[in-house]
Design a protein around this motif. Structure first.
Motif, PDB file in Angstrom:
ATOM      1  N   VAL A  17       3.899   4.823   0.508  1.00 41.90           N
ATOM      2  CA  VAL A  17       4.018   5.108  -0.920  1.00 41.90           C
ATOM      3  C   VAL A  17       4.556   3.838  -1.578  1.00 41.90           C
ATOM      4  O   VAL A  17       5.594   3.316  -1.170  1.00 41.90           O
ATOM      5  CB  VAL A  17       4.956   6.307  -1.190  1.00 41.90           C
ATOM      6  CG1 VAL A  17       5.148   6.515  -2.680  1.00 41.90           C
ATOM      7  CG2 VAL A  17       4.419   7.564  -0.515  1.00 41.90           C
ATOM      8  N   VAL A  18       3.817   3.337  -2.584  1.00 43.59           N
ATOM      9  CA  VAL A  18       4.214   2.131  -3.302  1.00 43.59           C
ATOM     10  C   VAL A  18       4.195   2.456  -4.789  1.00 43.59           C
ATOM     11  O   VAL A  18       3.182   2.942  -5.309  1.00 43.59           O
ATOM     12  CB  VAL A  18       3.260   0.958  -2.990  1.00 43.59           C
ATOM     13  CG1 VAL A  18       3.654  -0.280  -3.787  1.00 43.59           C
ATOM     14  CG2 VAL A  18       3.256   0.648  -1.494  1.00 43.59           C
ATOM     15  N   ASN A  19       5.323   2.223  -5.457  1.00 41.57           N
ATOM     16  CA  ASN A  19       5.452   2.522  -6.886  1.00 41.57           C
ATOM     17  C   ASN A  19       5.054   3.967  -7.200  1.00 41.57           C
ATOM     18  O   ASN A  19       4.374   4.238  -8.194  1.00 41.57           O
ATOM     19  CB  ASN A  19       4.632   1.547  -7.737  1.00 41.57           C
ATOM     20  CG  ASN A  19       5.149   0.128  -7.629  1.00 41.57           C
ATOM     21  OD1 ASN A  19       6.347  -0.091  -7.512  1.00 41.57           O
ATOM     22  ND2 ASN A  19       4.250  -0.835  -7.649  1.00 41.57           N
ATOM     23  N   GLY A  20       5.455   4.868  -6.326  1.00 47.68           N
ATOM     24  CA  GLY A  20       5.189   6.291  -6.530  1.00 47.68           C
ATOM     25  C   GLY A  20       3.779   6.728  -6.198  1.00 47.68           C
ATOM     26  O   GLY A  20       3.452   7.906  -6.304  1.00 47.68           O
ATOM     27  N   GLN A  21       2.911   5.813  -5.770  1.00 49.35           N
ATOM     28  CA  GLN A  21       1.530   6.166  -5.440  1.00 49.35           C
ATOM     29  C   GLN A  21       1.332   6.167  -3.931  1.00 49.35           C
ATOM     30  O   GLN A  21       1.634   5.175  -3.257  1.00 49.35           O
ATOM     31  CB  GLN A  21       0.556   5.177  -6.084  1.00 49.35           C
ATOM     32  CG  GLN A  21      -0.890   5.499  -5.777  1.00 49.35           C
ATOM     33  CD  GLN A  21      -1.857   4.498  -6.417  1.00 49.35           C
ATOM     34  OE1 GLN A  21      -1.450   3.572  -7.097  1.00 49.35           O
ATOM     35  NE2 GLN A  21      -3.129   4.696  -6.182  1.00 49.35           N
TER      36      GLN A  21
END
Length: 185
Positions: free
Chosen positions: A169-173
């Motif tokens: 998960v990166v920046n909530g994605q």
């Protein structure tokens, strides 16, 4: 006239053998004889030969009553349909053909890749690249990447251990799987 793939150079890498241990009915260590020791490979259309060394459906691995071994025997007959076995693990060799095109992909796995023969290039979607030589190890953690063999004449061999993982998960994605993209740009 249809274009044909160039001929593949002679593959001089040795056959791959696996030796699996188990216990006999009296609890003494022995080698498993119900699984062929020489590993067959599947040739991919993208220029790689895949050898399934071992696999399982969960970890900790259930060694009791050869449960893991029986699951693996099933996988030898009916190959896993996906790169990864949900909740499980697998180990494989991949022989990369000379100058084979890179195959871009992301798996939701934690992979350990050890170069056994030759050299391979690991390229990340960012454009960063590393050449891995015999004995080098890459820890691949769910990034979009591609492996390729930079040699125009020599095969390369890599041993992989892949463990199922939660998607990064990166920046909530959440970054899910993306399999088999021949060109990423």
């Amino acid at each position: 006239m249809a274009s044909q793939n160039p001929p593949v150079p002679e593959k001089l890498l040795p056959a791959v053998y696996r030796y699996i241990t188990t216990h006999d009915a009296d609890g003494k260590p022995t080698f498993e004889t119900g699984v062929k020791e020489e590993i067959d490979f599947d040739r991919t259309p993208m220029g790689g030969d895949l050898f399934l060394v071992y696999s399982g459906i969960k970890y900790p691995v259930p060694l009791a009553n050869d449960s893991d071994l029986n699951t693996y025997k099933e996988h030898c007959v009916k190959k896993p349909e996906s790169f990864m076995i949900p909740g499980g693990f697998l180990s494989r060799y991949i022989d990369y053909h000379p100058s084979a095109p890179p195959l871009w992909h992301r798996t939701t796995t934690l992979d350990f890749a050890v170069v056994i023969e030759g050299q391979v290039q690991l390229e990340l979607e960012s454009g960063e690249k590393r050449i891995l030589k015999k004995g080098d190890v890459a820890v691949q953690r769910g990034t979009m990447h591609a492996w390729s063999n930079p040699s125009s004449s020599e095969f390369a061999r890599v041993f992989y251990v892949a463990l199922d993982a939660n998607a990064p998960v990166v920046n909530g994605q959440e970054l899910g799987e993306s399999l088999g993209v021949v060109s990423h740009k």
